[in-house]
Design an enzyme around this catalytic site. Sequence first.
Site, PDB file in Angstrom:
ATOM      1  CD  GLU A 125      37.563  45.358  45.275  1.00  0.00           C
ATOM      2  OE1 GLU A 125      38.769  45.392  44.966  1.00  0.00           O
ATOM      3  OE2 GLU A 125      36.791  46.318  45.102  1.00  0.00           O
ATOM      4  CE  LYS A 129      40.777  46.141  41.696  1.00  0.00           C
ATOM      5  NZ  LYS A 129      40.326  46.851  42.929  1.00  0.00           N
ATOM      6  CB  CYS A 179      36.636  47.420  42.135  1.00  0.00           C
ATOM      7  SG  CYS A 179      36.094  48.939  42.950  1.00  0.00           S
TER       8      CYS A 179
END
Length: 260
Positions: A43, A112, A146
């Site tokens: 990431e 995200k 994540c």
Amino acid sequence: MKHTVAMIQLDIKYGDPKSNFTHASTQIEKAAIAGADIVLLPELWTTGYDLTRLDEIADNHARKSIAFLQEQARKHNVSLVGGSVAEKYEDGVRNTLLVIDEKGELVHKYSKLHLFQLMDEHIYLEEGEDDAEFELAGVKSTGFICYDIRFPEWMRKSALQGAKVMYVVAEWPNPRIDHWKTLLQARAIENQCYVVACNRSGADPKNEFGGMSLIVDPWGEIIAEGSRREEIVVGEIDFALVDEVRKRIPVFRDRREGRY
């Protein structure tokens, strides 16, 4: 169908895209030499969590990052789950995962959805609106970033649409690294698919990161695991196992959608 996957646990240089592009290039070449046909980066690998400077260092519409990954894919004949990058738009910055096939074609972008407030993402980033599913190397796949792995219903959505592998890219801090391992195994078991998860190593001014990239098979068995240092973690995934596990324990058939 089998693939060899490499996860690059970069020690990301904080707020220094130029150095990170150079380092990533070297590591991708090493992964290709190791025999990988699918390569993952972590990431925010271009910038790290230098969130206060994103207006200055974020990549405008991810153009530079996409061009770099396309060049690397063609040069080394590998597919890239190219981690995520800070992608600058007119209305803000998003944390965007990039997927490039071995021909250098942009397969998918996913920004995200779940922003992690403990690291101030909600202050500096805009949440995404993209679907997570795509096809890579002939296999239905999905990609997450994540904090997404703490939302099982979000990941189950992709499994219900046929995903056989879930790629995860992360900057997961060391203090909660036990959660990382447990959550990834749970997501693999409950969705009866592979989870291939690449975490960064090293530290920035505020955080120490845990490494320990993982490949987890549909039974929840760990078939490759990284250390806490920078390294390339390589493992083989066999998609025939996904079909076998789903046949033996028919979780998706036995769901009772009307009750929950």
